[in-house]
Write a protein that holds these residues in place. Structure first.
Motif, PDB file in Angstrom:
ATOM      1  N   PHE A 256      39.995  33.929  41.613  1.00 22.49           N
ATOM      2  CA  PHE A 256      39.866  35.234  42.245  1.00 22.49           C
ATOM      3  C   PHE A 256      38.980  35.145  43.497  1.00 22.49           C
ATOM      4  CE2 PHE A 256      37.752  39.383  42.785  1.00 22.49           C
ATOM      5  CZ  PHE A 256      38.882  40.152  43.013  1.00 22.49           C
ATOM      6  N   ASP A 257      39.550  35.524  44.614  1.00 22.81           N
ATOM      7  CA  ASP A 257      38.866  35.526  45.924  1.00 22.81           C
ATOM      8  C   ASP A 257      38.614  34.140  46.513  1.00 22.81           C
ATOM      9  OD1 ASP A 257      38.793  38.249  46.322  1.00 22.81           O
ATOM     10  OD2 ASP A 257      36.615  38.453  46.177  1.00 22.81           O
TER      11      ASP A 257
ATOM     12  N   HIS B 218      36.779  38.711  51.837  1.00 22.98           N
ATOM     13  CA  HIS B 218      37.413  37.662  51.028  1.00 22.98           C
ATOM     14  C   HIS B 218      38.323  36.859  51.938  1.00 22.98           C
ATOM     15  CE1 HIS B 218      41.269  39.853  50.695  1.00 22.98           C
ATOM     16  NE2 HIS B 218      40.495  40.899  50.803  1.00 22.98           N
TER      17      HIS B 218
ATOM     18  N   ASP C 195      40.755  34.689  50.916  1.00 24.14           N
ATOM     19  CA  ASP C 195      41.905  34.052  50.255  1.00 24.14           C
ATOM     20  C   ASP C 195      43.274  34.445  50.818  1.00 24.14           C
ATOM     21  OD1 ASP C 195      41.017  36.442  49.015  1.00 24.14           O
ATOM     22  OD2 ASP C 195      42.160  36.023  47.214  1.00 24.14           O
ATOM     23  N   ASN C 196      43.342  35.403  51.719  1.00 24.11           N
ATOM     24  CA  ASN C 196      44.582  35.620  52.475  1.00 24.11           C
ATOM     25  C   ASN C 196      44.473  35.052  53.895  1.00 24.11           C
ATOM     26  OD1 ASN C 196      44.733  38.482  50.622  1.00 24.11           O
ATOM     27  ND2 ASN C 196      46.556  37.205  50.741  1.00 24.11           N
TER      28      ASN C 196
ATOM     29  N   THR D 249      44.214  47.137  48.937  1.00 21.11           N
ATOM     30  CA  THR D 249      43.270  46.170  48.367  1.00 21.11           C
ATOM     31  C   THR D 249      41.974  46.890  47.996  1.00 21.11           C
ATOM     32  OG1 THR D 249      44.260  44.399  49.638  1.00 21.11           O
ATOM     33  CG2 THR D 249      42.042  44.004  48.842  1.00 21.11           C
TER      34      THR D 249
ATOM     35  N   ARG E  44      40.395  46.839  44.341  1.00 23.34           N
ATOM     36  CA  ARG E  44      39.084  46.200  44.126  1.00 23.34           C
ATOM     37  C   ARG E  44      38.107  47.180  43.490  1.00 23.34           C
ATOM     38  NH1 ARG E  44      38.787  41.225  46.800  1.00 23.34           N
ATOM     39  NH2 ARG E  44      36.538  41.070  46.538  1.00 23.34           N
TER      40      ARG E  44
ATOM     41  N   ARG F 116      44.605  45.291  36.677  1.00 19.88           N
ATOM     42  CA  ARG F 116      45.473  45.682  37.800  1.00 19.88           C
ATOM     43  C   ARG F 116      46.924  45.900  37.397  1.00 19.88           C
ATOM     44  NH1 ARG F 116      43.273  41.977  42.824  1.00 19.88           N
ATOM     45  NH2 ARG F 116      41.580  43.368  43.444  1.00 19.88           N
TER      46      ARG F 116
ATOM     47  N   GLY G  63      47.827  38.540  44.971  1.00 21.57           N
ATOM     48  CA  GLY G  63      46.712  39.283  45.555  1.00 21.57           C
ATOM     49  C   GLY G  63      46.376  40.499  44.727  1.00 21.57           C
ATOM     50  N   SER G  64      46.252  41.643  45.408  1.00 18.24           N
ATOM     51  CA  SER G  64      45.924  42.856  44.663  1.00 18.24           C
ATOM     52  C   SER G  64      47.171  43.653  44.299  1.00 18.24           C
ATOM     53  CB  SER G  64      44.937  43.696  45.483  1.00 18.24           C
ATOM     54  OG  SER G  64      45.413  43.882  46.790  1.00 18.24           O
TER      55      SER G  64
HETATM   56  N1  HSE Z   1      41.328  38.381  46.427  1.00 17.98           N
HETATM   57  C1  HSE Z   1      41.812  39.641  46.927  1.00 17.98           C
HETATM   58  C2  HSE Z   1      41.902  40.602  45.785  1.00 17.98           C
HETATM   59  C3  HSE Z   1      43.173  39.445  47.530  1.00 17.98           C
HETATM   60  O1  HSE Z   1      42.519  40.258  44.779  1.00 17.98           O
HETATM   61  O2  HSE Z   1      41.328  41.695  45.865  1.00 17.98           O
HETATM   62  C4  HSE Z   1      43.779  40.692  48.102  1.00 17.98           C
HETATM   63  O3  HSE Z   1      45.076  40.397  48.600  1.00 17.98           O
END
Ligand code: HSE
Length: 316
Positions: free
Chosen positions: A19-20, A145, A147-148, A190, A194, A241, A267-268
């Motif tokens: 995650f992230d 973050h 990761d994208n 997102t 989050r 989620r 992702g989210s």
């Molecule tokens: N790591 C982020 C999240 C990615 O899951 O909130 C969002 O695309």
């Protein structure tokens, strides 16, 4: 008239584990899966958007291309006062839905920073572009973050640790594994996805998460598929989620019954993806999960793999 065009690919944030801190760029032959931005000195200077998802974009100061170009110009003025800032024309082909879990905002941000850096003959380094992308993405998503933005800019599967000197490490994935995707056409920002997460996790949950990420990383380097599959479990974020994605459980069950090696949220969300052992299997599973998850008129499904290339110049 001078002109250039850049492509910034879609991406999966988190990659089920990590995650992230783990993210992957995606390639597909089924459609253009990423934003294409053309920059020119055509007059009058301005911004316009075309493409399937352009109609969902803000046209004002909240537009990410406009915001990112302003950010780049501020950096240029401050760090490279020797370069004259030009009034430019931006044409965005918005091929990614916003709030889709495909790194749509990262794609627009990275395309703009990468494109402008190309335009001005690369005054700034890749690490700087990465840091700025993450800052703009963070302001947009409510938390920073990488990761994208990291896979979008650099390509591949990226493991991120911004506390280290090398912020990103490229992880080798499996060339023979394929991905099946479905975007159901609902929007999940997102920020909202989050805000539903707890601010703290228990010690057992933290141990489970780090164990799986470590096993995943080792499995990728060893090319050990069995170890990969057993590491691909998310019992921390996914259970929360998935409630935002109608029919998630049914889709996961269908995919796993059809032989998917893993299934989760990209992702989210709401895009979901499965990891599959062949291109044919991925095709069958992508259609199946689309049949189960589809909500709006702009839903779609596709198959692909990890894109080892990140943002790049393309023919206009
Ligand atoms: N790591 C982020 C999240 C990615 O899951 O909130 C969002 O695309």
């Amino acid at each position: 008239m001078a002109q250039l065009s850049v492509f910034a690919p879609a991406s999966i944030g988190n990659f089920i584990v990590g995650f992230d801190v783990l993210g992957a760029a995606i390639k597909t032959h089924d459609r253009v899966l990423g934003d294409v931005l053309s920059i020119s000195d055509d007059k009058p200077a301005g911004y316009s958007a075309v493409g399937e998802f352009a109609f969902r974009l803000p046209q004002d100061k909240d537009n990410l291309v406009i915001k990112t170009a302003e950010y780049f110009n501020r950096q240029l003025a401050q760090l490279r006062p020797d370069i004259e800032i030009q009034k430019l024309t931006f044409k965005l082909a918005k091929n990614l839905p916003i709030g889709s879990g495909l790194g749509s905002s990262s794609s627009s941000i990275v395309a703009t920073l990468f494109g402008l850096n190309q335009w001005y003959q690369q005054p700034f380094s890749e690490p700087l572009l990465l840091q700025w992308s993450a800052e703009i993405e963070g302001a947009n998503a409510g938390a920073m973050h990488y990761d994208n933005v990291a896979p979008c800019l650099l390509g591949g599967l990226q493991l991120i640790n911004e506390e280290s000197q090398e912020v990103c490490q490229s992880i080798p994935f499996f060339d023979d594994l394929h991905l099946a995707f479905c975007f159901p056409d609902i929007e999940i920002t997102t920020k909202s996805a989050r805000s539903m997460l707890p601010t703290q996790v228990s010690l057992p949950a933290a141990i489970a998460m780090q164990k799986r990420l470590a096993s995943f990383t080792a499995a990728c380097f060893r090319q050990d598929k069995a170890a990969l599959v057993s590491s691909l479990v998310d019992d921390s974020i996914e259970p929360l989620r998935k409630q935002l994605i109608p029919n998630f459980e049914q889709a996961k069950r269908c995919a796993m019954e059809q032989g998917a090696l893993a299934f989760s949220i990209s992702g989210s969300g709401p895009t979901c993806f499965a990891i599959c052992e062949s291109a044919d299997k991925a095709k069958t599973i992508a259609k199946l999960i689309h049949d189960t998850l589809k909500q709006g008129d702009h839903s779609f499904y596709w198959t692909g793999q990890i894109d080892t290339a990140g943002a790049r110049l393309v023919e206009a």
